[in-house]
Design an enzyme around this catalytic site. Structure first.
Site, PDB file in Angstrom:
ATOM      1  N   ASP A  99       0.875  -1.166   0.000  1.00  0.00           N
ATOM      2  CA  ASP A  99       0.000   0.000   0.000  1.00  0.00           C
ATOM      3  C   ASP A  99       0.918   1.223   0.000  1.00  0.00           C
ATOM      4  OD1 ASP A  99      -2.076   1.751   0.013  1.00  0.00           O
ATOM      5  OD2 ASP A  99      -3.131   0.857   1.708  1.00  0.00           O
TER       6      ASP A  99
HETATM    7  C1  BGC Z   1      -5.038   3.259   0.075  1.00  0.00           C
HETATM    8  C2  BGC Z   1      -5.094   2.302  -1.096  1.00  0.00           C
HETATM    9  C3  BGC Z   1      -4.907   3.075  -2.383  1.00  0.00           C
HETATM   10  C4  BGC Z   1      -3.596   3.805  -2.320  1.00  0.00           C
HETATM   11  C5  BGC Z   1      -3.294   4.607  -3.572  1.00  0.00           C
HETATM   12  C6  BGC Z   1      -3.838   4.178   0.035  1.00  0.00           C
HETATM   13  O1  BGC Z   1      -4.015   5.240   0.901  1.00  0.00           O
HETATM   14  O2  BGC Z   1      -5.065   2.541   1.284  1.00  0.00           O
HETATM   15  O3  BGC Z   1      -6.307   1.620  -1.092  1.00  0.00           O
HETATM   16  O4  BGC Z   1      -4.977   2.231  -3.483  1.00  0.00           O
HETATM   17  O5  BGC Z   1      -3.616   4.713  -1.242  1.00  0.00           O
HETATM   18  O6  BGC Z   1      -4.112   5.731  -3.623  1.00  0.00           O
END
Ligand code: BGC
Length: 827
Positions: A222
């Site tokens: 993530d």
């Molecule tokens: C989230 C993800 C997301 C990523 C990119 C993170 O804050 O938990 O679900 O895909 O950011 O935006």
């Protein structure tokens, strides 16, 4: 081909593939014609590169809980196909979706982004979604693996979950996505799992995911959720996101030299990245990363259909559907009536092509003969309304907004979330921005200005410092915990007079602690009060029907923070009570990303839950209210009477929200209806509950075999639509196990079927179960086990509405190791 590319690559080149290039793209190796590809959020649309706010317009589909409520994998698969086209329109090859964490508490800020409290329903819908997306050559990324059921201290919290619970409740959606949909990518979660970051959890990413389930795609972190060099790659994390490299690049090359990481490990990870490129066709045709806004009529129609299909009618004493012809006056009231709240907040946000509010949808559905009046009644916003209008933004080199601006632009909203600055000459760590606008109040009186900023800022009204987001700034909960809590200041303003609003912003000063984002949001509103509630009551007074649009919005239902409670925010409960007290035909339309308590339930005639159903919201809700379409939704999550009835809400902070960096999933497998049923805690609305506009007759279920065998059992139920309109019916099949070595839930959903039938017609719901559907996870054996004994099949309309209970003996002891496929082994 991939191996020959790898053979030609230096270790540095292989390593370069293992971090992003920037926020949304991978690193190319031009020398060997390895292209870069783009990834994009997120579950309910394809936003494209750039910031989470603004950007190129995109089609906004319903959020996952609304899809969970459809119980309709076919429609969700169609949405997956449409989403893949959206991803292509944004030049992306990978969609960062679906989100399949489980509704553990009802307070999770991302509850809206997840399908259900039940792993089987979640898995079915996720499999359908992924199949749809990937059928178009776009990779899906199932997330967040695993144990990300809350947003509290989300970058560090350890979710402490025993293995049986992981295997039975939290893993199945991921497992099924790997086995049945061949998902191409998995995103590890932010949290730790039993003390170890999931991004460096070898058991999770390698033993379970790859060795047991046979996953052959890539695992990415993530965003900023990986924290080490050797640990992550050795555990099985292929791609560090976003880029540029933080813990990889030179550090990883050095780790290989020092023998902390084997060259073969790097090669295997690089190989998987190349395989992904191959799977999405990037070698055949160099990806074109340009972005377009593509708004298709067929997508609009699908969203409208999904909106109704996921709308759950919770109560109806006969007032719905409304007959257009017998209504002269309709009152449309509430904070969600004229504002279209179509999605949740956080990384799932997109810039929708357009939105249709309930007020607009209702007006469009009616003829001029009906008069529609509107009142807002009260507000529910968590943050002051964002500033709207012409805002001039001047960008300066260096802090303090000094000298001549390097770049000037105008925007129409007071929210900025900079991933990239408008000029390459601006240094993200050492620039400043001044925003100016003229604010002309509609009414005289006190106005509240609000501002929340990641970085430092001051807001001036007519030159006077009104909100100080500079001196004494401390981290709060906005912008994923990188901004302060909203600061406010009140100023008395005159109607019709232009007031100069100026904001001066400096980016955060790097401290080395936590992530820094550059973001700011500011706004102004005139507080609503008693007069506004009275105005709403007045509007409802002589109306034939009062439609109340209440709930929350994406500031509450958002990534980055959990909800404080399960009550409607602001004065909405009072608004409902007061409107219902003077209008006997009050209908509540709810929009929340999860359950809410309803102390007012007995006072209204109907309640319709529509979640956040995407850009066609107003049209979809009008379709249901006026009966053009039936409300097809059934609850994917139990609605408890009170928050305390939820199994995570034991009062022990270690269980929720967490203590000393750990949140202990003490309820084990007893999540949602598994808890309510087993412990006899009566819900307000049971899992699977939802009313339609027609009625069905259920025939006696038929079984393909009288006992469970290795090949499974098929259960058939004939359904006849005995009403006078088309409608759908959901059949749920639960398994109740005999007394076992471990405590098992009273019943567990193992299959479902939803049939849509015209009036008078009969159809057959068919559901199939296998020995694994009788099983629990036996820790000692390290396998799913279905002990011999007398099981029961429970055929139900919802968890609290059981229609048939059928005995199903299972004479054999099935021991099913996690690596087994569909067939069964016998102990
Ligand atoms: C989230 C993800 C997301 C990523 C990119 C993170 O804050 O938990 O679900 O895909 O950011 O935006």
């Amino acid at each position: 081909m991939i191996d020959s590319i790898l053979d030609k690559m230096t270790i540095e080149e292989q390593v370069s593939l293992l971090s992003g290039a920037d926020f949304w793209t991978t690193v190319p190796v031009e020398r060997l014609d390895v292209p870069k590809i783009k990834v994009t959020d997120g579950p309910n649309g394809a936003r494209g590169a750039g910031s989470l706010v603004g950007g190129v317009k995109a089609t906004c589909f319903p959020v996952a809980i609304a899809l969970g409520a459809t119980w309709n994998p076919d429609l969700v698969e169609r949405m997956g196909v449409a989403l893949a086209q959206q991803a292509k329109s944004k030049g992306a090859a990978v969609l960062l979706a679906p989100t399949v964490n489980i509704h553990r508490s009802g307070l999770n800020g991302r509850n809206f982004e997840c399908y259900s409290e039940d792993p089987m329903l979640t898995a079915e819908l996720a499999v359908a979604y992924i199949k749809g997306v990937q059928s178009q050559g776009i990779a899906a990324t199932i997330k967040h693996f695993a144990g990300n059921e809350s947003e509290i201290e989300r970058q560090t919290m350890s979710s402490d979950i025993d293995e049986r619970t992981l295997r039975e409740i939290y893993f199945p959606p991921f497992e099924q996505a790997v086995r049945r949909a061949g998902v191409m990518a998995v995103m590890s979660s932010y949290n730790r799992l039993n003390g170890t970051y999931t991004s460096e959890h070898a058991w999770l990413l390698t033993k379970v995911l790859r060795e047991e389930w046979g996953f052959d795609g890539i695992v990415m972190s993530d965003w900023f959720g990986s924290h080490s060099t050797a640990e992550t790659i050795n555990a099985g994390l292929d791609l560090e996101m976003p880029g540029p490299a933080r813990d990889r690049g030179e550090k990883l090359v050095a780790a290989v030299r020092e023998g902390r990481v084997e060259a073969a490990t790097v090669r295997a990870a690089a190989r998987r990245i190349l395989l992904l490129l191959e799977r999405v066709g990037a070698f055949e045709k160099k990806p074109d990363l340009t972005e377009q806004a593509v708004d298709l009529p067929e997508d609009r129609a699908l969203i409208r259909r999904l909106g109704a299909e996921g709308a759950v009618l919770l109560k109806n004493d006969g007032v719905l559907p409304l007959a257009k012809t017998s209504l002269d006056r309709i009152a449309v009231i509430g904070p969600n009536a004229a504002s279209a709240r179509v999605m949740g907040g956080g990384s799932a946000q997109i810039a929708a092509h357009y939105t249709v509010s309930p007020l607009e949808g209702i007006r469009a559905a009616l003829s001029n003969a009906n008069s529609v009046s509107h009142a807002v009644g009260c507000r529910h916003n968590r943050l002051i309304e964002v500033a709207k209008g012409k805002i001039t933004v001047e960008y300066f080199k260096g802090r303090g907004c000094r000298g001549t601006p390097l770049h000037v632009e105008t925007v129409d909203k007071g929210e900025f979330f900079w991933f990239e600055l408008p000029s390459g000459e601006l240094d993200p760590a050492n620039f400043s921005a001044r925003m100016t606008m003229q604010f002309v109040p509609e009414e005289s009186g006190d106005h509240v200005f609000g501002m929340t900023n990641a970085g430092l800022a001051r807001l001036f009204v007519d030159g006077r410092l009104t909100v100080d987001g500079h001196d004494g700034w401390t981290r709060g909960e906005n912008y994923f915990g990188t901004a302060n809590d909203e600061q406010r200041g009140t100023v008395a303003l005159d109607a019709g007079k232009a007031h100069a609003v100026t904001v001066e912003y400096d980016p955060p000063v790097a401290t080395g602690e936590g992530i820094n984002l550059t973001a700011i949001r500011f706004g102004v509103e005139k507080p609503l009060g008693e007069a506004d509630i009275e105005d709403a009551v007045e509007t409802a007074l002589n109306a034939d029907v009062a439609l109340l649009f209440v709930g929350r919005d994406g500031e509450w239902d958002t990534e980055g923070l959990d909800l404080p409670d399960m009550r409607l925010p602001g004065r909405q409960e009072e608004l409902i009570e007061r409107v219902a007290a003077i209008n006997a035909n009050t209908v509540v339309v709810l929009q929340t990303g999860g359950p809410v308590e309803m102390p007012w339930l007995g006072k209204v005639r109907a309640v319709l839950q529509i979640w956040y159903p995407g850009q066609e919201m107003g049209n979809a809700v009008a379709d249901v209210l006026f009966g053009d379409v039936e409300p097809g939704g059934r609850l994917p999550q139990t609605f408890p009477k009170a928050l305390a009835d939820n199994s995570a809400m034991t009062g022990d902070p270690a269980v929720y929200p967490g203590k000393d960096g750990h949140v202990r999933y003490a309820e084990g497998v007893f999540v949602g209806y598994r808890h309510h049923d087993t412990r006899a805690v009566e819900p307000l609305f049971a899992f699977g509950f939802g009313l339609g506009y027609t009625r069905f007759n259920w025939g006696e279920p038929r079984l393909s075999a009288s006992e469970m065998g290795a090949e499974g059992v098929t259960i058939s139920v004939d359904l006849t639509n005995i009403g006078d309109r088309a409608g759908s019916e959901l059949v749920q099949l639960y398994v109740r196990s005999p007394k076992s070595r471990v405590e098992r839930p009273d019943k567990e959903l193992r299959a479902f079927a939803k049939l849509s039938l015209p009036p008078g017609e009969t159809g057959t719901a068919e559901m199939r179960i296998l020995p694994r559907d009788l099983a629990y996870f036996d820790i000692e054996a390290g396998a799913f086990r279905a002990e011999p004994g007398d099981y029961q099949l429970i055929v139900a309309a919802n968890a609290a509405d059981i229609r048939f209970v059928i005995d199903l003996p299972s004479p054999l002891d099935y021991l099913l190791p996690p690596s087994h496929q569909a067939t069964s082994l016998i102990a």
